[in-house]
Design a protein around this motif. Sequence first.
Motif, PDB file in Angstrom:
ATOM      1  N   THR A  75       0.842  -1.196   0.000  1.00  0.00           N
ATOM      2  CA  THR A  75       0.000   0.000   0.000  1.00  0.00           C
ATOM      3  C   THR A  75       0.879   1.249   0.000  1.00  0.00           C
ATOM      4  O   THR A  75       1.970   1.253   0.568  1.00  0.00           O
ATOM      5  CB  THR A  75      -0.930   0.050   1.231  1.00  0.00           C
ATOM      6  N   GLY A  78      -0.864   7.179   2.732  1.00  0.00           N
ATOM      7  CA  GLY A  78      -2.235   7.642   2.926  1.00  0.00           C
ATOM      8  C   GLY A  78      -3.281   6.549   2.814  1.00  0.00           C
ATOM      9  O   GLY A  78      -4.474   6.834   2.915  1.00  0.00           O
ATOM     10  N   SER A  80      -5.047   3.579   4.530  1.00  0.00           N
ATOM     11  CA  SER A  80      -5.132   3.052   5.894  1.00  0.00           C
ATOM     12  C   SER A  80      -5.172   1.533   5.893  1.00  0.00           C
ATOM     13  O   SER A  80      -5.575   0.907   4.911  1.00  0.00           O
ATOM     14  CB  SER A  80      -6.381   3.600   6.591  1.00  0.00           C
ATOM     15  N   GLN A  81      -4.776   0.972   6.993  1.00  0.00           N
ATOM     16  CA  GLN A  81      -4.821  -0.480   7.200  1.00  0.00           C
ATOM     17  C   GLN A  81      -6.268  -0.971   7.074  1.00  0.00           C
ATOM     18  O   GLN A  81      -6.543  -2.046   6.573  1.00  0.00           O
ATOM     19  CB  GLN A  81      -4.232  -0.796   8.586  1.00  0.00           C
ATOM     20  N   ARG A  82      -7.206  -0.113   7.491  1.00  0.00           N
ATOM     21  CA  ARG A  82      -8.622  -0.470   7.414  1.00  0.00           C
ATOM     22  C   ARG A  82      -9.116  -0.539   5.961  1.00  0.00           C
ATOM     23  O   ARG A  82      -9.875  -1.425   5.589  1.00  0.00           O
ATOM     24  CB  ARG A  82      -9.430   0.582   8.186  1.00  0.00           C
ATOM     25  N   ALA A  83      -8.622   0.372   5.129  1.00  0.00           N
ATOM     26  CA  ALA A  83      -9.055   0.419   3.722  1.00  0.00           C
ATOM     27  C   ALA A  83      -8.487  -0.741   2.920  1.00  0.00           C
ATOM     28  O   ALA A  83      -9.159  -1.277   2.036  1.00  0.00           O
ATOM     29  CB  ALA A  83      -8.643   1.750   3.092  1.00  0.00           C
TER      30      ALA A  83
END
Length: 347
Positions: A75, A78, A80-83
Amino acid sequence: MRGVTFLGERKLQLAEFPDPTPGAGEVVLEIKASGMCGSDLKFYRASGGAASLGLGHVSGPIIAGHEPCGVVAATGAGVSQRAAPIGARVMVHHYTGCGTCPHCLTGWSQMCVAGSTVFGATGHGAHARYMTVPAHTLVPLPDELSFETGAAISCGTGTAFGALRRMNLSGRDTIVVVGQGPVGLSATQLAVAMGARVIALDVSPERLQRAKDFGADALIDPAADNAVAAIKALTHGLGADMTLDTSGAPEGRLTAVRSARAWGTVCFVGEGGNVTIDVSPDMLRKQLTIIGSWTFSTVGQADCARFVTDRKIAVDHLFTHRWKLDQAEEAYRLFDKQTTGKGVFLM
Ligand SMILES: [Zn+2]
Ligand SMILES: [Zn+2]
């Protein structure tokens, strides 16, 4: 890495590309399955490639494949780990736009007012080991579904689902599905799962047999029979409640219009070409609703995945051919005959 690029006029090439690194807001996917869709044949056959089909500007060779499914490998800034958790199983909504217009904000970035990029046509697609996409294009792949199923949902099956939803198909309806290629056969499979009675049309006996295996109630070869008369004979002389053209052929569209009953709904989902109808008898005096349906939104793609999961639909059975990238020439030569089921590249 190597990627499949269409050179036009039924020629393709496995070209070398640099391994991608994610920019800000981007994700690199390790592709596990990359499906072959009917519209790839348009890019494969076109003399000027995708650019000649009015999909936007293209510079340099583009990696084909717009049914991406894989895992998050890296990744960019900007994201996120959540996205986009590393290792997450994901599909891709295979378009990106400006991100701020009403269409982009509602998940329909293919309709972006500023113009959109179509992965596999005007932006790099999934016929390669890796693919870079904006994080907002990711759609989670439910654990129950295979990567192949995720690839199918990323265009062909998702498109069929989107069209049936647009038509508001119910278990009360008889639906005619014109064309039993990957989208048409998906429509047959999903419409049966929704409880509808399906009349399947195709000129290929192999494809009609598959439609039967997927639960079609009646089969018609429009080259052998008068399709409209045959459909009326199967519907008490009235015509079908709903008809869906996936062929894009003028005769297929006309059959869809003429075999729909009064107050019926016709949906065009096959791309390209045209149709001529006699408006008063064919449409106006039948009180017909004719709609177009173009793929699906990010939310529609997730809805399709959930429906397929909950109803335990064997989307994998659409695939008759599984290929390695090295076999791309053979894979597209065979798909070009339009008699087989769906093909998929597995990495
Ligand atoms: Zn936009
Ligand atoms: Zn497609």
